[in-house]
Motif scaffolding. Structure first.
Motif, PDB file in Angstrom:
ATOM      1  N   LYS A 242      15.095 156.707  80.596  1.00 34.56           N
ATOM      2  CA  LYS A 242      15.615 156.832  81.957  1.00 34.56           C
ATOM      3  C   LYS A 242      14.732 156.037  82.917  1.00 34.56           C
ATOM      4  O   LYS A 242      13.507 156.114  82.848  1.00 34.56           O
ATOM      5  N   GLN A 243      15.360 155.265  83.804  1.00 33.82           N
ATOM      6  CA  GLN A 243      14.604 154.525  84.796  1.00 33.82           C
ATOM      7  C   GLN A 243      15.330 154.521  86.141  1.00 33.82           C
ATOM      8  O   GLN A 243      16.560 154.509  86.197  1.00 33.82           O
ATOM      9  N   SER A 244      14.546 154.530  87.189  1.00 35.27           N
ATOM     10  CA  SER A 244      15.106 154.389  88.527  1.00 35.27           C
ATOM     11  C   SER A 244      15.520 152.936  88.720  1.00 35.27           C
ATOM     12  O   SER A 244      14.839 152.021  88.245  1.00 35.27           O
ATOM     13  N   ILE A 245      16.646 152.702  89.387  1.00 36.91           N
ATOM     14  CA  ILE A 245      17.116 151.327  89.590  1.00 36.91           C
ATOM     15  C   ILE A 245      17.235 151.013  91.075  1.00 36.91           C
ATOM     16  O   ILE A 245      17.508 151.885  91.899  1.00 36.91           O
ATOM     17  N   HIS A 246      17.015 149.724  91.390  1.00 37.34           N
ATOM     18  CA  HIS A 246      17.071 149.237  92.768  1.00 37.34           C
ATOM     19  C   HIS A 246      17.610 147.813  92.756  1.00 37.34           C
ATOM     20  O   HIS A 246      17.463 147.086  91.755  1.00 37.34           O
ATOM     21  N   VAL A 247      18.191 147.404  93.859  1.00 39.14           N
ATOM     22  CA  VAL A 247      18.659 146.025  93.981  1.00 39.14           C
ATOM     23  C   VAL A 247      17.468 145.074  93.992  1.00 39.14           C
ATOM     24  O   VAL A 247      16.340 145.455  94.323  1.00 39.14           O
ATOM     25  N   LYS A 248      17.718 143.823  93.614  1.00 35.97           N
ATOM     26  CA  LYS A 248      16.670 142.798  93.630  1.00 35.97           C
ATOM     27  C   LYS A 248      17.247 141.513  94.210  1.00 35.97           C
ATOM     28  O   LYS A 248      18.353 141.090  93.829  1.00 35.97           O
ATOM     29  N   ASP A 249      16.513 140.901  95.121  1.00 31.40           N
ATOM     30  CA  ASP A 249      16.925 139.637  95.717  1.00 31.40           C
ATOM     31  C   ASP A 249      16.400 138.501  94.856  1.00 31.40           C
ATOM     32  O   ASP A 249      15.177 138.334  94.718  1.00 31.40           O
ATOM     33  N   ILE A 250      17.290 137.737  94.234  1.00 30.90           N
ATOM     34  CA  ILE A 250      16.918 136.659  93.328  1.00 30.90           C
ATOM     35  C   ILE A 250      17.564 135.359  93.811  1.00 30.90           C
ATOM     36  O   ILE A 250      18.716 135.352  94.260  1.00 30.90           O
ATOM     37  N   THR A 251      16.830 134.247  93.696  1.00 33.10           N
ATOM     38  CA  THR A 251      17.343 132.936  94.052  1.00 33.10           C
ATOM     39  C   THR A 251      17.242 132.011  92.845  1.00 33.10           C
ATOM     40  O   THR A 251      16.177 131.907  92.235  1.00 33.10           O
ATOM     41  N   PRO A 252      18.342 131.312  92.483  1.00 38.96           N
ATOM     42  CA  PRO A 252      19.684 131.427  93.057  1.00 38.96           C
ATOM     43  C   PRO A 252      20.321 132.769  92.679  1.00 38.96           C
ATOM     44  O   PRO A 252      19.999 133.327  91.624  1.00 38.96           O
ATOM     45  N   PRO A 253      21.221 133.283  93.533  1.00 38.77           N
ATOM     46  CA  PRO A 253      21.810 134.587  93.250  1.00 38.77           C
ATOM     47  C   PRO A 253      22.746 134.547  92.047  1.00 38.77           C
ATOM     48  O   PRO A 253      23.320 133.506  91.709  1.00 38.77           O
ATOM     49  N   ILE A 254      22.858 135.704  91.403  1.00 37.58           N
ATOM     50  CA  ILE A 254      23.816 135.870  90.306  1.00 37.58           C
ATOM     51  C   ILE A 254      25.004 136.642  90.842  1.00 37.58           C
ATOM     52  O   ILE A 254      24.845 137.705  91.449  1.00 37.58           O
ATOM     53  N   ILE A 255      26.193 136.098  90.625  1.00 32.38           N
ATOM     54  CA  ILE A 255      27.411 136.696  91.157  1.00 32.38           C
ATOM     55  C   ILE A 255      28.158 137.380  90.022  1.00 32.38           C
ATOM     56  O   ILE A 255      28.481 136.745  89.009  1.00 32.38           O
ATOM     57  N   ALA A 256      28.418 138.673  90.168  1.00 32.34           N
ATOM     58  CA  ALA A 256      29.193 139.420  89.171  1.00 32.34           C
ATOM     59  C   ALA A 256      30.674 139.238  89.464  1.00 32.34           C
ATOM     60  O   ALA A 256      31.125 139.479  90.590  1.00 32.34           O
ATOM     61  N   ILE A 257      31.412 138.769  88.483  1.00 30.08           N
ATOM     62  CA  ILE A 257      32.848 138.572  88.663  1.00 30.08           C
ATOM     63  C   ILE A 257      33.606 139.254  87.535  1.00 30.08           C
ATOM     64  O   ILE A 257      33.075 139.486  86.452  1.00 30.08           O
ATOM     65  N   SER A 258      34.850 139.569  87.821  1.00 31.59           N
ATOM     66  CA  SER A 258      35.679 140.289  86.873  1.00 31.59           C
ATOM     67  C   SER A 258      36.006 139.425  85.661  1.00 31.59           C
ATOM     68  O   SER A 258      36.270 138.223  85.788  1.00 31.59           O
ATOM     69  N   ARG A 259      36.011 140.049  84.515  1.00 28.69           N
ATOM     70  CA  ARG A 259      36.404 139.355  83.299  1.00 28.69           C
ATOM     71  C   ARG A 259      37.901 139.060  83.288  1.00 28.69           C
ATOM     72  O   ARG A 259      38.349 138.059  82.725  1.00 28.69           O
ATOM     73  N   SER A 260      38.695 139.932  83.944  1.00 32.77           N
ATOM     74  CA  SER A 260      40.150 139.816  83.825  1.00 32.77           C
ATOM     75  C   SER A 260      40.872 139.594  85.150  1.00 32.77           C
ATOM     76  O   SER A 260      42.094 139.521  85.176  1.00 32.77           O
ATOM     77  N   HIS A 261      40.135 139.489  86.281  1.00 34.17           N
ATOM     78  CA  HIS A 261      40.781 139.307  87.590  1.00 34.17           C
ATOM     79  C   HIS A 261      40.110 138.155  88.333  1.00 34.17           C
ATOM     80  O   HIS A 261      39.305 138.356  89.215  1.00 34.17           O
ATOM     81  N   GLN A 262      40.449 136.935  87.936  1.00 29.35           N
ATOM     82  CA  GLN A 262      39.921 135.754  88.613  1.00 29.35           C
ATOM     83  C   GLN A 262      41.087 134.958  89.174  1.00 29.35           C
ATOM     84  O   GLN A 262      41.956 134.514  88.433  1.00 29.35           O
ATOM     85  N   ASP A 263      41.105 134.798  90.504  1.00 32.29           N
ATOM     86  CA  ASP A 263      42.218 134.113  91.145  1.00 32.29           C
ATOM     87  C   ASP A 263      41.694 132.950  91.978  1.00 32.29           C
ATOM     88  O   ASP A 263      40.489 132.695  92.076  1.00 32.29           O
ATOM     89  N   ALA A 264      42.622 132.207  92.599  1.00 28.09           N
ATOM     90  CA  ALA A 264      42.250 131.029  93.378  1.00 28.09           C
ATOM     91  C   ALA A 264      41.357 131.393  94.554  1.00 28.09           C
ATOM     92  O   ALA A 264      40.441 130.634  94.911  1.00 28.09           O
ATOM     93  N   GLU A 265      41.592 132.553  95.164  1.00 25.67           N
ATOM     94  CA  GLU A 265      40.782 132.975  96.300  1.00 25.67           C
ATOM     95  C   GLU A 265      39.322 133.167  95.887  1.00 25.67           C
ATOM     96  O   GLU A 265      38.399 132.747  96.601  1.00 25.67           O
ATOM     97  N   LEU A 266      39.104 133.771  94.739  1.00 23.54           N
ATOM     98  CA  LEU A 266      37.749 133.948  94.239  1.00 23.54           C
ATOM     99  C   LEU A 266      37.117 132.602  93.922  1.00 23.54           C
ATOM    100  O   LEU A 266      35.950 132.349  94.270  1.00 23.54           O
ATOM    101  N   ARG A 267      37.852 131.721  93.273  1.00 24.15           N
ATOM    102  CA  ARG A 267      37.306 130.408  92.929  1.00 24.15           C
ATOM    103  C   ARG A 267      36.926 129.618  94.173  1.00 24.15           C
ATOM    104  O   ARG A 267      35.877 128.964  94.221  1.00 24.15           O
TER     105      ARG A 267
END
Length: 246
Positions: free
Chosen positions: A139-164
């Motif tokens: 078990k570990q406590s989790i927190h956000v981390k600011d990383i450069t360049p950022p990593i963007i989480a995107i859906s495996r099954s919902h990618q459309d022109a607006e997202l692109r």
């Protein structure tokens, strides 16, 4: 109560995995909104419904698999919001990116959230301003981390022109594709810095992830900068949103 909800999510995940590993062909049906449903969705729903009734009989429940009528829920100030199997398409494709989502809503805000990914053995949970991850008994406590360049989480099954188009305007970044509410969890534990969503989602898709991301230091905002709101309304649909550090 949080520990009991975690145990309940794990129980539901065990039932899902029994069907996932079964030798029989998977039976997939369509609901009225054309979304798929399987025996695993129903089995998890039944376990969670019974468990929540046992744990907190005074708190009403809204589950994707049996949503109450608007008249029944329009006065709710506190309720459970449940997706028994988030990522049914991922379950059907057997890629492991599916979760059990349970959230407690108070006055329109998710104040407790549990996400369990049974195929991965990952458990995320949060209450108030504290969030945790459990894997392999650790078990570990989790927190956000600011990383450069950022990593963007995107859906495996919902990618459309607006997202692109949006990603094309972001500048230097990397992406990671993953299904279900695990995108919230990646931001919460610092493995991604942004999760943008333009396509439709339902409130049960996001509430548990919202609670976990928020407790870990992220914000969950619609594209007008307003925090997603779970105050009961007639529609179950969310506006588009982003999970972000800023």
């Amino acid at each position: 109560m949080l520990k009991q909800i975690c145990e309940l999510a794990i129980d539901a995940g065990s039932a899902i995995m029994e069907i996932y590993h079964a030798q029989e062909p998977l039976q997939v049906e369509q609901k009225s909104d054309k979304s798929p449903v399987t025996a695993a969705d129903i089995a998890a729903h039944q376990i969670i419904t019974a468990g929540l009734t046992r744990i907190a009989p005074d708190i009403p429940q809204l589950s994707e698999e049996d949503p109450p009528s608007w008249n029944e829920r329009k006065g709710w100030q506190r309720y459970w919001l449940v997706d028994p199997l988030d990522g049914t398409k991922e379950f059907i494709h057997r890629n492991g990116d599916f979760t059990v989502n349970i959230a407690l809503i108070e006055k329109g805000m998710p104040v407790m959230g549990v996400i369990y990914a049974p195929a991965k053995g990952l458990l995320y949970y949060a209450e108030g301003n504290q969030a945790w991850k459990e894997e392999g008994g650790h078990k570990q406590s989790i927190h956000v981390k600011d990383i450069t360049p950022p990593i963007i989480a995107i859906s495996r099954s919902h990618q459309d022109a607006e997202l692109r188009d949006y990603l094309a305007q972001l500048g230097n970044h990397d992406t990671v594709e993953i299904g279900s509410s695990l995108k919230f969890c990646l931001v919460a534990e610092g493995k991604a810095q942004l999760y943008p969503r333009f396509g439709p989602t339902n409130i049960w898709d996001t509430a548990a992830g919202h609670a976990i991301a928020m407790a870990a230091g992220a914000k969950v905002l619609d594209w007008n900068g307003k925090t997603l709101d779970y105050t009961p309304c007639e529609s179950f649909l969310n506006p588009g949103f982003r999970v972000t550090l800023f």
